[in-house]
Design an enzyme around this catalytic site. Sequence first.
Site, PDB file in Angstrom:
ATOM      1  N   GLY A 178       0.815  -1.211   0.000  1.00  0.00           N
ATOM      2  CA  GLY A 178       0.000   0.000   0.000  1.00  0.00           C
ATOM      3  C   GLY A 178       0.844   1.254   0.000  1.00  0.00           C
ATOM      4  N   ALA A 179       1.931   1.240  -0.760  1.00  0.00           N
ATOM      5  CA  ALA A 179       2.923   2.317  -0.681  1.00  0.00           C
ATOM      6  C   ALA A 179       2.639   3.477  -1.623  1.00  0.00           C
ATOM      7  CB  ALA A 179       4.316   1.747  -0.974  1.00  0.00           C
ATOM      8  N   ASN A 180       1.472   3.492  -2.254  1.00  0.00           N
ATOM      9  CA  ASN A 180       1.190   4.583  -3.186  1.00  0.00           C
ATOM     10  C   ASN A 180       0.530   5.785  -2.523  1.00  0.00           C
ATOM     11  OD1 ASN A 180      -1.084   2.472  -3.301  1.00  0.00           O
ATOM     12  ND2 ASN A 180      -2.112   4.310  -4.063  1.00  0.00           N
ATOM     13  N   TYR A 231     -14.533  -4.190   9.852  1.00  0.00           N
ATOM     14  CA  TYR A 231     -13.210  -3.558   9.883  1.00  0.00           C
ATOM     15  C   TYR A 231     -12.499  -3.874  11.197  1.00  0.00           C
ATOM     16  CZ  TYR A 231      -9.582   0.028   9.752  1.00  0.00           C
ATOM     17  OH  TYR A 231      -8.372   0.691   9.771  1.00  0.00           O
TER      18      TYR A 231
END
Length: 322
Positions: A16-18, A191
């Site tokens: 999830g590095a964007n 969640y």
Amino acid sequence: MPNIPDQTGRRIVVTGANSGTGKETAKRLAAAGASVVLAVRTPAKGEDAAADIRREHPAADLEVRELDLADLSSVRRFADGIAADERPLDVLVNNAGVMAPPERFETADGFELQFGTNFLGPFALTNLLLPTLLRAGGGAGAGAGAGAGGAGDAGGGVPRVATMSSLAAIPGRIRFDDLQWHRGYNPWRAYAQSKLADLLLALHLHRLTVERDWSLVSTAAHPGYTRTNLQSAGRSLGRSRPVRSSDRALPFTQAVEQGAEPLLYAAVGPAAVGGAYYGPNGPAGLTGPTTTVTVPRSARSADLARSLWAVAEDLTGTQAPA
């Protein structure tokens, strides 16, 4: 952790590095000299993030690779690619996630989207990358007690898995009778279950490092209430118009630069220890500098973690090395 130790020569995967905490984590690690793999669902967005980071740090050693945690075949392809590189992997940062889609969606493998993306995908990825991580640390027995609660990694040489949980884990409950929320789907409870599962993953992996004498450190972190697109992206799924994050809670939130600190500390902090949980030290754990935080009651049962681990092994078809 304002000053990250020199990471030159170390290879680190950040999922999830964007955007959000993942992008901030990747940027800070690359600025410290690490070779960072930006593991992202959409490569074009990953390339944009890499370009942003390079504008600030021209010498950043970055590589974008596709990883869809909602698809176990993608997870396997990614892990196979990392293993095929025949390069050491020093740190895995399990950061990516989705929050509270308004209706029940499923992953490519038929899992409820949050449980699949936030937990089962990272679980499978961790198991599949463990052999590569353990080779970087010299394998089992190479660092006797390296994962033990009182043993840190001051030299930076012991591989790590840092997993992002959430304050939502506190009210979370593992619904073994309906893990995939076929009945009575509730976006926030789903969640909470997924983030509790992440914390249980990190804690049980730590126990395995001790039991099997692995040269590996497993840590966990939560970001408090950090302003990222996580709050709006999940809730926008299935809607004709995207949901906007509310600014009403601004006095009790923090920017991504501060919110990424606990995860960075868990990933490369020289005094971080296996089995520890890191988060903000402010009121209710919402904001503030990083500190060691108490594992919530919901995550303290070793039997619960062991049971969930066994179920996840069956669901993903992956296992940790014996």
